[in-house]
Design an enzyme around this catalytic site. Structure first.
Site, PDB file in Angstrom:
ATOM      1  CD  GLU A 208      -1.918  -2.313   1.031  1.00 39.45           C
ATOM      2  OE1 GLU A 208      -2.421  -2.843   0.062  1.00 39.45           O
ATOM      3  OE2 GLU A 208      -1.215  -2.824   1.681  1.00 39.45           O
ATOM      4  CG  ASN A 284      -1.686  -5.341  -2.780  1.00 37.89           C
ATOM      5  OD1 ASN A 284      -1.710  -6.101  -1.768  1.00 37.89           O
ATOM      6  ND2 ASN A 284      -1.667  -4.040  -2.970  1.00 37.89           N
ATOM      7  CG  ASP A 329      -5.756  -4.640  -1.348  1.00 44.33           C
ATOM      8  OD1 ASP A 329      -4.719  -5.390  -1.865  1.00 44.33           O
ATOM      9  OD2 ASP A 329      -6.274  -4.566  -0.352  1.00 44.33           O
TER      10      ASP A 329
END
Length: 726
Positions: A208, A284, A329
């Site tokens: 992230e 991801n 994701d």
């Protein structure tokens, strides 16, 4: 923004979380006869019924126990044998390792505990002294999924990307190595190490934030790095580490390497002792939004893939990509379960996998051949998987290229890290199911900020004015269930709905039982064949972690770690009715009579008046809050209480708002400054939005009971209708 205060501050203010550990690292010699030196590859593979020697019990990771002293006929007599309070009250995710009467587990901030499995007595504790500032780099709470035990050592990964080996009998540190360059990329570790053939296998987190993923193998005796396999290619101008990276680069476009690319191996790593292969689940992309990281498309190998490696060298063997060109994701890091089954009339060694994207996969684990994929819940990004190509057939709007699109499952997935289990007696896999949706929308004028969320979509969802309606929508649009899935037919056998989502992992036993904890604070046992609930106990706080069972002196115990948080637990914005108790280890036995104390009282401070009613300022504040604050402090500024609820802060924190938020005067408690991304005007907007939500909450709580009851009924109907429409 992260307010993490000491226990002293919590006691004084009656509100905040204790995060600073007393660092007296006691190391008494164990009083049990635990022969942990004998735990090696062979012992883990042989899977002694009375112990729990590896994360998934053995290398197959089926989480099935042959113990049956506790069974369908007597489980109603199960009671609390003992409980142990950890040092903090955040979410717990760890699976305890149990060796001959000793439990080894991790709590918040990677504190390692060794407990007597009979009584819960603390034998030793090790605190790796994680800098609290590094919590900012953890997307999903200051959690850890446990330790590995091997040849007399307890091995743990840390939030600041270290790998540490401890003496299993004393807790003394044997070696301590860094697994990543955290100055280049903000790496973390939350996964449990796996150990086989004298090697420790560990990945990392951080996609992230913008990192380049990989998995590493370290020597179990020395901590020396033996090999490393990257999951996404680096800058082509620098050359590639191996042929696998050169091939992968052909599936990327643009300048993906400038933001790392993602692909972190943050959870599932499984050694196959039958085939001598290592399987890793890859995460991801970074950012999530493929249009930003790889603008001309491409499969983006090896994102969202299962990759098989040679465990001794790290050499690539094969891969299967579950979500090509992922942009939601949709990680493939979820639990990799090894099994044998007959498929289309032929015996196969297979992987069973239920990743985030909503399908249950059957993959040949010898070759990586795709065999089957069927949806386990409502899926609207793809209609099915093509049997010939093994690729999903996506719907046209799924990639939100032409505007926002509501996708099921959400970025939390249909199944996340919470472990599933399998019973050979029923033939069912028991999955902690998540039912949720997420509106994906491009971020306008995207900019990469080191050390912050860089996902390329908006975390914020459509705004809701009334806090009561926000709660109803959260609890209705995001629900959960315990799903019994039959891999032979690729269909659901039964499903038990839960009140909330983000429930605990599961355990199946030869006693015909399935155990699972729930987000609303229950530990439960079900009939593995029918799904009928047979037993329940109040845990006083939500449960995420999976239970384990073991035997000591001929008696069977069931243990689970309780404490709610993690990614969804923080961001969900589910307010608790009481204060948050210490996160605990709970252990049950037949005839247990233990009781837990009542939760502490919830204390709120009334907020100062609103700073402004200017909608432009409040809208800006909301956008900034969701960009930099919501991941910890919750949707609509509603916290679960483990991280402070910003609506209920004591006045002094509002008086010192800029000093805290911009200058980081509370960095040592985990609340770092954000002056690198916010200025005085931005901080004012964020503060204004927080106080707007705080005053709305105060006004809502001050309304007459009859009106609150009516709104409660009315909002329930609205939430149900919206769930049907979406």
């Amino acid at each position: 923004m992260k307010f993490f205060l000491t226990r002293a501050a919590q006691m004084a203010a009656g509100l905040f979380l204790s995060v600073l550990s007393v660092s007296a690292l006691a190391s008494p010699v164990l009083t049990t006869e635990a022969d942990v030196a004998q735990i090696n590859t062979q012992a883990i593979a042989e899977n002694a019924p009375g112990n729990w020697l590896s994360y998934g019990k053995d290398y197959r990771e089926q989480r099935y126990s042959e113990l049956k002293h506790i069974n369908k006929d007597n489980v109603a007599d199960l009671g609390l044998a003992w409980s142990f309070d950890t040092d903090f009250n955040r979410g717990l995710e760890a699976t305890p390792i149990v060796v001959d009467g000793v439990l080894y587990l991790t709590g918040n901030w990677n504190v390692v505990y060794a407990l007597d499995a009979r009584s819960g007595k603390l034998l030793w504790k090790y605190d790796p002294q994680i800098p609290r500032e590094w919590a900012k780099m953890a997307c999903c709470d200051v959690v850890n999924r446990g330790v590995a035990v091997y040849e007399g050592k307890v091995i743990t990964g840390t939030l600041n990307a270290r790998l540490i080996a401890l003496d299993a009998k004393t807790g003394d540190k044997l070696w301590d190595v860094s697994t990543a360059d955290t100055k280049t990329y903000p790496y973390t570790i939350t996964g449990a190490p796996r150990v086989a053939k004298g090697l420790v296998f560990i990945g990392n987190g951080g996609a992230e934030y913008g990192v380049r993923g990989y998995v590493s193998a370290f020597d179990v005796n020395t901590g020396e790095l033996r090999w490393r396999f990257y999951t996404v290619p680096g800058n082509p101008a620098d050359g590639f580490e191996n042929e696998a990276m050169a091939k992968a680069a052909e599936t990327w476009t643009g300048e993906w390497w400038k933001q790392g690319g993602g692909g972190t191996v943050w959870d599932s790593i499984v050694y196959d002792d039958e085939l001598d292969q290592l399987y890793i689940g890859v995460g991801n992309g970074s950012p999530w939004n493929q249009k930003i990281r790889s603008p001309d498309g491409g499969d983006n190998l090896y994102l969202s893939s299962i990759v098989a490696l040679n465990p001794e060298t790290g050499e690539y063997l094969w891969h299967y990509q579950e979500t090509p060109g992922e942009t939601w994701d949709f990680t493939a890091t979820q639990q990799i379960m090894l099994a044998e089954m007959e498929f289309e009339g032929e015996p196969r060694k297979v992987i069973w996998h239920a990743p985030k994207n909503g399908f249950f996969f059957i993959i040949d684990r010898e070759t990586g051949e795709f065999l089957s994929a069927e949806p386990i819940t409502t899926v609207n990004w793809a209609t099915h998987y093509d049997k010939e190509t093994g690729r999903p057939v996506e719907i046209e709007a799924a990639r939100y290229l032409d505007g926002p699109h509501v996708v099921r499952p959400s970025s939390m997935g249909a199944h996340n890290w919470q472990a599933m289990s399998y019973s050979p007696e029923t033939g069912y896999v028991y999955i902690p199911l998540i039912k949720a949706l997420f509106e994906y929308k491009d971020v306008e004028d995207y900019m990469h900020h080191w050390g912050h969320y860089n996902i390329g979509v908006y975390l914020s969802q459509p705004s809701v004015g009334d806090p009561m309606l926000a709660q109803h929508l959260t609890k209705t649009l995001t629900t959960g269930a315990l799903l019994a899935w039959d891999p032979k037919t690729q269909t659901a056998a039964w499903e038990v709905p839960h009140k909330l989502t983000w429930n605990g992992g599961t355990l199946a036993t030869a006693g015909g039982l399935v155990f699972q904890g729930t987000a609303d604070g229950k530990m439960q046992a079900y009939d593995a064949q029918s799904g009928n609930k047979l037993w329940q106990s109040d845990t006083r706080v939500g449960v995420m972690a999976p239970p384990v069972t073991y035997e000591v002196d001929g008696e069977q115990f069931v243990t689970v770690l309780v404490g709610w948080g993690g990614a969804f637990g923080l961001i969900a914005g589910m307010e608790q009715s009481t204060g948050v108790p210490p996160s605990r280890v709970l252990t049950y036995r037949l005839g247990g009579t233990g009781e837990l104390p009542a939760n502490p009282e919830k204390i709120r401070f009334d907020p100062p008046p609103r700073l402004t009613e200017d909608e432009a300022v409040l809208s800006k504040g909301r956008d900034l809050y969701y960009a930099f604050c919501a991941a910890c402090h919750g949707t609509e500024v509603i916290s679960n209480g483990a991280v402070p609820d910003l609506r209920h802060l004591p006045p002094v924190f509002h008086e010192q708002f800029n000093a805290i938020v911009l200058d980081g005067i509370m960095s040592k408690a985990g609340m770092v400054g954000f002056r690198d991304v916010l200025d005085e005007e931005s901080a004012y907007a964020v503060h204004a939005y927080i106080l707007e939500r705080a005053n709305l909450d105060l006004e809502s709580r001050s309304q007459a009971e009859w009106w609150k009851n009516f709104k409660n009924w009315f909002y329930t109907q609205i939430a149900k209708l919206m769930n049907l429409l979406l």
